[in-house]
Design an enzyme around this catalytic site. Structure first.
Site, PDB file in Angstrom:
ATOM      1  N   GLU A 228      76.866  47.624  71.001  1.00 21.08           N
ATOM      2  CA  GLU A 228      75.861  48.485  71.623  1.00 21.08           C
ATOM      3  C   GLU A 228      74.528  47.794  71.876  1.00 21.08           C
ATOM      4  O   GLU A 228      73.803  48.133  72.799  1.00 21.08           O
ATOM      5  CB  GLU A 228      75.635  49.736  70.778  1.00 21.08           C
ATOM      6  CG  GLU A 228      76.784  50.742  70.824  1.00 21.08           C
ATOM      7  CD  GLU A 228      77.854  50.473  69.786  1.00 21.08           C
ATOM      8  OE1 GLU A 228      77.858  49.394  69.166  1.00 21.08           O
ATOM      9  OE2 GLU A 228      78.715  51.370  69.582  1.00 21.08           O
TER      10      GLU A 228
ATOM     11  N   PHE B 160      80.615  62.900  59.234  1.00 18.18           N
ATOM     12  CA  PHE B 160      81.133  61.599  59.664  1.00 18.18           C
ATOM     13  C   PHE B 160      80.360  61.107  60.889  1.00 18.18           C
ATOM     14  O   PHE B 160      80.193  61.837  61.858  1.00 18.18           O
ATOM     15  CB  PHE B 160      82.632  61.710  59.995  1.00 18.18           C
ATOM     16  CG  PHE B 160      83.208  60.431  60.530  1.00 18.18           C
ATOM     17  CD1 PHE B 160      83.284  59.302  59.731  1.00 18.18           C
ATOM     18  CD2 PHE B 160      83.640  60.343  61.840  1.00 18.18           C
ATOM     19  CE1 PHE B 160      83.788  58.103  60.223  1.00 18.18           C
ATOM     20  CE2 PHE B 160      84.155  59.158  62.346  1.00 18.18           C
ATOM     21  CZ  PHE B 160      84.227  58.030  61.534  1.00 18.18           C
ATOM     22  N   GLN B 161      79.901  59.880  60.821  1.00 17.29           N
ATOM     23  CA  GLN B 161      79.108  59.249  61.889  1.00 17.29           C
ATOM     24  C   GLN B 161      77.853  60.042  62.231  1.00 17.29           C
ATOM     25  O   GLN B 161      77.416  60.083  63.377  1.00 17.29           O
ATOM     26  CB  GLN B 161      79.958  58.978  63.134  1.00 17.29           C
ATOM     27  CG  GLN B 161      81.037  57.917  62.855  1.00 17.29           C
ATOM     28  CD  GLN B 161      81.679  57.349  64.105  1.00 17.29           C
ATOM     29  OE1 GLN B 161      81.826  58.022  65.105  1.00 17.29           O
ATOM     30  NE2 GLN B 161      82.087  56.082  64.034  1.00 17.29           N
TER      31      GLN B 161
ATOM     32  N   LYS C 159      77.470  66.967  69.984  1.00 17.34           N
ATOM     33  CA  LYS C 159      78.733  67.051  70.713  1.00 17.34           C
ATOM     34  C   LYS C 159      78.980  68.443  71.291  1.00 17.34           C
ATOM     35  O   LYS C 159      79.504  68.596  72.400  1.00 17.34           O
ATOM     36  CB  LYS C 159      79.886  66.656  69.785  1.00 17.34           C
ATOM     37  CG  LYS C 159      81.200  66.481  70.538  1.00 17.34           C
ATOM     38  CD  LYS C 159      82.291  65.881  69.684  1.00 17.34           C
ATOM     39  CE  LYS C 159      83.524  65.622  70.534  1.00 17.34           C
ATOM     40  NZ  LYS C 159      84.622  65.038  69.750  1.00 17.34           N
TER      41      LYS C 159
ATOM     42  N   MET D 218      62.677  26.561  66.224  1.00 18.84           N
ATOM     43  CA  MET D 218      61.307  26.989  65.951  1.00 18.84           C
ATOM     44  C   MET D 218      61.062  27.104  64.445  1.00 18.84           C
ATOM     45  O   MET D 218      59.987  26.773  63.952  1.00 18.84           O
ATOM     46  CB  MET D 218      61.007  28.309  66.665  1.00 18.84           C
ATOM     47  CG  MET D 218      59.542  28.696  66.689  1.00 18.84           C
ATOM     48  SD  MET D 218      58.487  27.411  67.413  1.00 18.84           S
ATOM     49  CE  MET D 218      58.423  27.937  69.127  1.00 18.84           C
TER      50      MET D 218
END
Lengths: 164, 579
Positions: free
Chosen positions: B58, B120-121, B170, B487
């Protein structure tokens, strides 16, 4: 320097969290904070007491303005204003002498005794934060059990307003 | 409301999400499916206007959308699921936030009735994203979806742009529950009205101050790029014949090939840019925010300068450096107004003072002048960037990751156009470069798109080589491979007596084979003489991704580099020389 910032805020879920989060995130101080809906239920009025130098206060007001849900704001302490804070204080008051002393003190500060038991008084005092501090100081001799303060609410004097 | 007595279309929440994006003119949506957004993905499948790009992580979706926004000026759009889908997007959202990039991120959420139950999630994405977004909102009624999406775009793209997160539980997208759909043409909010035009009185003051200047400089930042004001800035600078320096975010706002350009300023800015700033008597700051990587020690910053500061965000004005003449407004109309006033005014800049000033600047130009030791058997990273700049004629879109290679790209690629240099300046996000290049290439398929990276950064999102194959994204990856986190190593050389704590990467993959494994072309370059033919070959492959693994000198440092705690003009110019 102490500043009282008054904010008109959209009364949306999460909008208060955004204000508080901003202060935490950028390391600004919150000395007190009070918030409730106004006569228009879609808007909340928030009064925030903070301190900092001019540059910090300027950033605070600018950053608050940037929040999408902030409708308007005003630094009340920049001009004439009235400020009040409410305190409920519960003290031990058992002996007659103690009860008289607390009562006298409350009278001097124009406090009201709003609850009484055989062992306690609960007193309500309204005034500036300084006055509430002074009342606590005056009661130091007695046994303070519990203190609740509302945080400052304020409004500009005269024609000046913070409305839509 | 029923559909019989009105012509309003009835759509499910999921269909409304996609239709609203189509009505907003969104062509590509970058994302990754998951439980909470499956209804939306199903709606996406049933139409063809909005095309979806399936990334491999993502974070890459957010960088693709972000880079599209940087190149086009329009908001990029991301769709991810709840929980880990959303948290994986956080780095990309923060990246866009720090650089003021417009982006709309749609995050799935668990069913409303499950919110707060550690379902969940489930993740409180509004809470997580609050400090790194311009605004965030959640859908509480499906019928609000068109309004909320319009509002998200409006907020993301107006004023000082930034990312907006819209959290969609949802149950707001149930396919069989239909609601009237109408996409609002515009949005008006009582609590948000960004200023556009600057205050005329302030603009007048600024023009007067500019004309009085004896040692002026124009300091232009990312606000000029995102504010699409490069043309106005260039016109103003040329009319006045004043020197121009661009910030890291502002590269391309003024053409690098122009004689008036003194280079980038700041921590790794050019000697002449930092000297010009330090000695200036009037600084015109345009869409720049006096970032700590520009100012160095603010107490020692440009002691003689009257500062004119144009910015859309009042909070950026006098935040770190006090502005004497602040102008709040969009840079484009403000610069146009200044130009118009200059046209009318009889007063001219002080040409005599200006001639002396230019003479001084030209002397400064000879002191360092971007010098590096090119006469070696080892390939120098600076030489690679110069070669890429030549072969693409300063016209390519160049994305970068973060580190030495980023600074070399900023210093040695000659950006002549705005919106071509795409890097994570504020957050400094490693892993940005490849997905960013993909976002640009997808939207500008005919353009040369180069990702300048290092072997550290590229591995932070290397899985996207797979996405590149799926969508045929022929980006050119310039991997400046020195085996070290360059760096970090440079700082360890300079401040930690070369104790290389975790800055060396053992067991690097064979990048050529890796590129080939993903179905791309890989070319390794280890000697200076191999560089030019390899680049020519790479750019000849128009539609193919070419991964150039270029082995460069691991000892090289980025110079100039400001001395910590010093003024803007206190610089190390090489390993042995300082100002």
């Amino acid at each position: 320097m102490r500043h009282i910032i008054s904010v008109l805020l959209e009364n949306e879920p999460g909008s208060l969290a955004r204000v508080v989060g901003l202060f935490a995130q950028r390391g600004y101080n919150i000395d007190s904070l009070t918030v409730a809906p106004t006569e228009d239920a879609t808007m909340s009025r928030l009064t925030l007491v903070t301190h900092g130098n001019d540059q910090v206060i300027e950033q605070i007001t600018k950053q608050l303005h940037k929040l999408i849900e902030v409708v308007k704001l005003q630094d009340l302490s920049e001009s004439a204003h009235v400020e009040r804070e409410l305190m409920l204080i519960k003290v031990k008051a058992t002996s007659g002498e103690q009860r008289d002393e607390v009562k006298r003190c409350a009278d001097i500060f124009r406090g009201q005794i709003i609850d009484v038991t055989a062992k306690t008084f609960t007193i309500q005092v309204v005034g500036t934060s300084d006055k509430l501090d002074a009342f606590i100081e005056a009661l130091k001799g007695s046994a303070i059990i519990e203190v609740v303060r509302s945080g400052v609410s304020g409004i500009a004097r005269g024609e000046k307003t913070l409305t839509l | 409301m029923t559909s019989q007595n009105t012509k309003t279309e009835m759509l499910s929440g999921a269909a409304m999400v996609i239709r609203a994006l189509a009505d907003e003119g969104v062509e590509y949506l970058y994302g990754y499916p998951g439980g909470a957004v499956l209804h939306i993905y199903d709606a996406l499948f049933q139409q063809s206007k909005v095309k979806h790009v399936l990334v491999r992580h993502e974070q890459a979706a957010t960088h693709m959308a972000d880079a599209y926004a940087r190149a086009s000026g329009k908001a990029g759009v991301v769709l991810v699921t709840s929980g880990p889908g959303a948290t994986n997007a956080v780095t990309g959202i923060a990246t866009a936030y720090m650089d003021s990039i417009p982006m709309v991120v749609l995050t799935g959420q668990v069913m409303s009735h499950l919110i707060g139950e550690d379902a969940f999630q489930e993740t409180d994405m509004l809470g997580i994203s609050r400090p790194i977004v311009k605004h965030n909102m959640s859908v509480r009624r499906p019928e609000d979806i068109p309004y909320l999406i319009k509002k998200a775009f409006y907020i993301a793209q107006s004023g000082r742009p930034g990312p907006v997160v819209l959290d969609i539980p949802k149950d707001m997208t149930m396919p069989h529950e239909r609601y009237p759909y109408q996409y609002p043409e515009s949005i008006k909010l009582r609590s948000y009205n960004p200023t556009a035009a600057g205050h005329p009185g302030q603009i007048k003051k600024a023009v007067t101050a500019l004309l009085k200047a004896k040692r002026p400089v124009i300091y232009a930042g990312g606000g000029v790029i995102m504010g699409q004001a490069a043309e106005e800035l260039t016109a103003l600078a040329r009319k006045l014949n004043y020197p121009v320096t661009n910030t890291l975010m502002g590269l391309g706002a003024f053409p690098a090939a122009d004689r008036q350009f003194v280079g980038m300023l700041g921590m790794h800015g050019s000697y002449e840019a930092n000297m010009t700033m330090h000695h200036a008597d009037v600084i015109l700051a345009v869409g720049a925010r006096f970032d700590d990587r520009v100012t160095n020690n603010t107490k020692k910053f440009c002691p003689d300068a009257t500062i004119i500061h144009i910015d859309i965000d009042p909070a950026s004005i006098s935040k770190t450096i006090n502005a004497h003449i602040p102008i709040v407004g969009l840079v484009k109309p403000v610069l146009s107004a200044m130009l118009a006033q200059l046209e009318q005014k009889k007063a001219q800049p002080d040409t005599q003072a200006l001639a002396t000033w230019w003479q001084q600047i030209d002397e400064w130009r000879t002191v360092h002048g971007g010098h590096y030791d090119s006469d070696t058997a080892v390939l120098k990273p600076q030489a690679v960037i110069e070669a890429v700049s030549r072969i693409t004629q300063g016209e390519a879109y160049v994305t970068s990751d973060v580190g030495q290679h980023q600074m070399f790209a900023a210093q040695y690629y000659k950006f002549n156009k705005p919106n071509r240099w795409i890097n994570s300046g504020g957050l400094g996000t490693m892993g940005f470069g490849l997905p960013a290049a993909m976002g640009v290439k997808l939207n500008y398929p005919d353009a040369d798109v180069v990702c300048v990276t290092g072997e550290g950064s590229i591995q932070m999102n290397i899985q996207e080589l797979s996405t590149c194959k799926q969508y045929g994204l022929g980006v050119k990856i310039i991997n400046l491979n020195n085996g070290y986190l360059g760096m970090v190593k440079q700082w360890q050389d300079m401040n930690y007596e070369s104790r290389y704590a975790s800055s060396y990467m053992d067991s690097l993959p064979d990048f050529v084979k890796l590129a080939e494994a993903y179905g791309h072309v890989g070319i390794r370059v280890t000697k200076p003489e191999e560089l030019q033919p390899a680049l020519e070959k790479a750019f000849a492959h128009k539609d193919q991704l070419v991964f150039l693994d270029i082995h460069v000198d691991p000892k090289e440092h980025v110079y100039p580099m400001q001395v910590p705690g010093g003024a803007i003009n206190d610089m190390f110019l090489s390993k042995t020389k300082r100002t």
